[in-house]
Design an enzyme around this catalytic site. Structure first.
Site, short mmCIF file in Angstrom:
data_model
loop_
_atom_site.label_atom_id
_atom_site.label_comp_id
_atom_site.label_asym_id
_atom_site.label_seq_id
_atom_site.Cartn_x
_atom_site.Cartn_y
_atom_site.Cartn_z
N ASP A 104 -5.69 -2.66 41.64
CA ASP A 104 -6.11 -1.84 40.56
C ASP A 104 -6.09 -0.58 41.12
O ASP A 104 -5.83 0.54 40.25
CB ASP A 104 -7.32 -2.50 40.04
N ASP A 107 -8.81 3.61 46.77
CA ASP A 107 -9.80 4.47 47.00
C ASP A 107 -10.03 4.81 48.53
O ASP A 107 -9.05 5.92 48.69
CB ASP A 107 -11.08 3.75 46.47
N LYS A 135 -6.90 7.64 44.06
CA LYS A 135 -7.79 8.56 44.15
C LYS A 135 -7.42 9.26 45.48
O LYS A 135 -8.09 8.76 46.52
CB LYS A 135 -9.15 8.18 44.37
N PHE A 156 -16.24 7.77 39.88
CA PHE A 156 -16.18 6.56 39.86
C PHE A 156 -15.90 6.09 38.20
O PHE A 156 -16.17 6.64 37.40
CB PHE A 156 -17.83 5.81 39.89
N ASP A 163 -14.88 -2.90 37.39
CA ASP A 163 -16.22 -3.23 36.93
C ASP A 163 -17.22 -2.04 37.49
O ASP A 163 -17.01 -1.38 38.64
CB ASP A 163 -16.71 -4.48 37.38
N ARG A 169 -15.18 -4.73 33.03
CA ARG A 169 -14.02 -5.03 33.59
C ARG A 169 -13.30 -5.75 32.39
O ARG A 169 -11.99 -5.48 32.19
CB ARG A 169 -13.98 -6.58 34.26
P1 IMP Z 1 -11.05 1.04 48.98
O1 IMP Z 1 -11.24 -0.30 49.91
O2 IMP Z 1 -11.89 2.03 48.96
O3 IMP Z 1 -9.82 1.68 48.90
O4 IMP Z 1 -11.63 0.25 47.60
C1 IMP Z 1 -10.77 -0.53 46.72
C2 IMP Z 1 -11.64 -1.41 45.83
O5 IMP Z 1 -12.82 -0.93 45.37
C3 IMP Z 1 -10.78 -1.56 44.55
O6 IMP Z 1 -9.82 -2.61 44.67
C4 IMP Z 1 -11.57 -1.61 43.58
O7 IMP Z 1 -11.87 -3.09 43.42
C5 IMP Z 1 -12.97 -1.19 44.20
N1 IMP Z 1 -13.16 0.25 43.49
C6 IMP Z 1 -12.52 1.68 43.97
N2 IMP Z 1 -12.86 2.40 43.17
C7 IMP Z 1 -13.56 2.02 42.40
C8 IMP Z 1 -13.95 2.62 40.89
O8 IMP Z 1 -13.97 3.89 40.62
N3 IMP Z 1 -14.44 1.80 39.97
C9 IMP Z 1 -14.56 0.42 40.41
N4 IMP Z 1 -14.20 -0.16 41.31
C10 IMP Z 1 -13.48 0.50 42.29
MG MG Z 2 -9.39 -4.22 43.66
#
Ligand code: IMP
Ligand code: MG
Length: 179
Positions: A104, A107, A135, A156, A163, A169
């Site tokens: 999805d 981040d 991002k 965010f 969610d 969601r």
């Molecule tokens: P990462 O491991 O920090 O890259 O985060 C990835 C996971 O965190 C994604 O697969 C999302 O499920 C969740 N996530 C990241 N950013 C957001 C956000 O802005 N809103 C909601 N869920 C997020």
């Molecule tokens: Mg995810």
């Protein structure tokens, strides 16, 4: 601008459904060219990617595609914990296969890096990454993304699979937290 409240926080619409669909269609065109005849295995990362994966797969219409699911969790509230828990694992034999990970959002990059390492360890021939949202300002590691739907600011967001503490969601549009 349309606003919604989830728990104690207010969100404002930032990416309407039509824009999400346009980005997915564009991605599907590029993917179809790259993946035709490769018997690709798509891995949908749950929970967040369920809407993205469903809409993308419908656009793709690849007759030799297969899809499976990997359930991970790393977020708590509005920030990533950095610790990734695997709730449902991959059971398929992915040796020598082309694997396309459907995420999805990228981040910090921790989740996707973990998934890439796991799939590589299992002997995939190639691993491609497709993320609906990216991002870049939040990214903490070097990662190659093969398909990116929409680049967004480091705020965010909720909706379209994503969610805030389990809520949001089911929304068809994407909303940004109002600071
Ligand atoms: P990462 O491991 O920090 O890259 O985060 C990835 C996971 O965190 C994604 O697969 C999302 O499920 C969740 N996530 C990241 N950013 C957001 C956000 O802005 N809103 C909601 N869920 C997020
Ligand atoms: Mg995810």
């Amino acid at each position: 601008m349309k606003r919604i409240t989830l728990w104690d926080k207010e969100f404002e619409i930032s990416l309407p459904y039509e824009e999400i669909q346009a980005a997915i269609k564009k991605m599907a065109c590029k993917m179809k060219e790259d993946l035709e005849g490769k018997n690709a295995l798509f891995v949908c990362i749950l929970n967040g990617s369920f809407m993205f994966a469903a809409d993308l797969m419908k656009e793709l219409e690849l007759l030799d595609a297969e899809i499976t699911f990997l359930k991970l969790a790393s977020y708590s509230g509005t920030s990533s914990t950095g610790e990734i828990k695997e709730l449902i694992g991959l059971n398929e034999n992915i040796k020598d296969r082309t694997v396309v990970v459907l995420e999805d959002i990228v981040d910090s990059g921790h989740t996707i890096a973990d998934v890439i390492a796991q799939i590589t360890r299992k002997g995939a021939k190639e691993v491609k990454i497709a993320t609906l949202l990216f991002k870049p300002d939040a990214l903490k590691m070097e990662i190659h993304l093969d398909y990116v739907g929409v680049v967004i600011p480091n705020d965010f967001i909720v909706g379209y699979g994503l969610d805030f503490d389990r809520r949001g969601r089911n929304l068809k549009d994407i909303y940004t937290l109002v600071k």
